[in-house]
Design an enzyme around this catalytic site. Structure first.
Site: not given
Length: 409
Positions: A201-202, A206-207, A210, A243
């Site tokens: 999911p965007v 949840l990075a 990244s 992150d």
């Protein structure tokens, strides 16, 4: 991952726990593989690292490829391999930063390996099977030898979650490396196209973006043969986001500053449940709301983490004591801001913590995904079943995952 021909090198990278008021999110995991002969470059993004540990392998199946790198032929179910040679390489890349013997011990402990750490013999292997419980994005990267030097990002489902291409972390990661290359003094680099099939999911905390950025840094560094060390890439990763450096290394760690200062922990396997929301939450808006809240009275800093110098040591001790001790320290400064923008988060946290065996529930990153720390694997699976019966979209996972790399012919 394609395996038909060509020399392949493959790595996986994942983030540690988000146990402090850092900007990182837990559980995201990226891996890439490069097929040199076929000029095909694949990345997979996973949300966890889980499965039964396999015994240490002997060296009988090892040799080297044309680049002099160790070659292994793992079981098809093996998704991640941790080699002492890679830890030694990390040590040489980070002279003075990483104690090789300690790094080996940390990796062995996390993988359940009983063999003594072997720094002198770089071919000692530890395998772990992560074939189950995987949620992944697939990112094929096609490389062609042309005199042009474009970098193209496309999304397989036709929907780019980032309207401005320059806001795409995968694109920014590729451009970051390309800017450092003097084309007058090196061979012409190949044109590169990355196709991203998004499954995580965007705007979920949840990075995912990244994780893709970290994998692009590592993968393109290999594909373009720019030969940056892992520490070089760590510094560059910080320019993409606080992150991203977590994802360059993997494991369990405490990050401070802008994320490039990372302290690693030895830890047992921890079991979690990720609870997803049907609606996204903008990271930018969450931080704007946090700034608004902190500009007035009632600023809500967690007292446990008010002294960064003591934080890493406290977390280290808690992790060694087990999940109950760690649960007492779990906190996310973004919680109040996320609740203000999405009030249902508060009730979701209460419902999650009512599940037997769930020690603590916090938002992951800037939300709205929740991370539930469980007593053990059984408690995580049980809570996941209970929550699914109430209509919650969730997944049982484990942490940490370890950064690793191997080469295959």
């Amino acid at each position: 991952m394609k395996t038909d021909g060509g020399n392949t090198w493959r790595a996986s990278h994942s983030k540690p726990l988000n146990t402090a008021n850092t900007m990182g999110e837990p559980f995201s995991h990226s891996e890439y593989s490069v097929h040199a002969d076929q000029s095909e470059f694949y990345l997979n993004e996973l949300t966890e690292h889980s499965g039964q540990d396999n015994p240490c392998m002997n060296t009988s199946r090892l040799n080297t490829n044309r680049y002099g790198h160790p070659v292994v032929h793992p079981c098809p179910k093996i998704h991640c391999i941790c080699t002492q040679s890679n830890i030694a390489a990390i040590g040489s890349d980070c002279t003075g930063c990483v104690d090789i013997a300690q790094a080996c011990k940390m990796l062995r402990g996390g993988l359940g390996c009983t063999q003594d750490p072997c720094v002198k013999n770089p071919h000692t292997q530890c395998f772990t099977d992560v074939s189950n419980h995987a949620m992944r994005n697939v990112l094929p990267l096609n490389v062609s030898n042309t005199e042009q030097f474009p970098i193209q990002i496309e999304y397989a489902n036709g929907r780019n979650p980032v309207l401005n291409p320059m806001d795409d972390l995968a694109m920014r990661a590729a451009l970051l490396l390309s800017k450092d290359i003097d084309l007058q003094n090196t061979h012409i680099l190949p044109s590169t196209r990355i196709s991203i099939e998004k499954n995580i999911p965007v705007a979920a905390g949840l990075a995912g973006g990244s994780a893709d950025a970290a994998a692009v840094l590592l993968g393109i560094n290999s594909a373009w043969q720019t030969n940056y060390s892992r520490c070089d890439l760590l510094g560059k990763a910080g320019a993409l986001g606080a992150d991203v450096p977590f994802l360059i290394w993997g494991g369990a760690a405490y990050g401070s500053g802008t994320g490039s200062c990372v302290t690693f922990f030895e830890t047992q396997t921890l079991y979690w449940v990720l609870c997803f929301s049907k609606h996204p939450l903008s990271t930018r808006k969450v931080f704007q709301e946090l700034d608004r809240q902190r500009s007035g009275a009632g600023c809500n800093h967690h007292p446990v983490f008010s002294n960064p110098a003591e934080c890493a040591e406290m977390l280290k001790k808690a992790i060694k004591r087990g999940p109950e001790a760690l649960a007492a320290l779990l906190h996310n400064d973004l919680t109040s801001a996320a609740k203000m923008l999405m009030p249902e988060i508060a009730e979701r946290i209460k419902a999650a913590e009512r599940c037997p065996g769930i020690l603590r529930a916090i938002i992951s990153g800037s939300g709205p995904t929740l991370a539930l720390l469980a007593e053990d694997a059984e408690a995580a699976n049980r809570a996941c079943s209970i929550l699914k019966d109430t209509g919650v979209i969730c997944k049982a996972v484990s942490s940490p995952a370890y950064s690793s790399i191997y080469w295959q012919t």
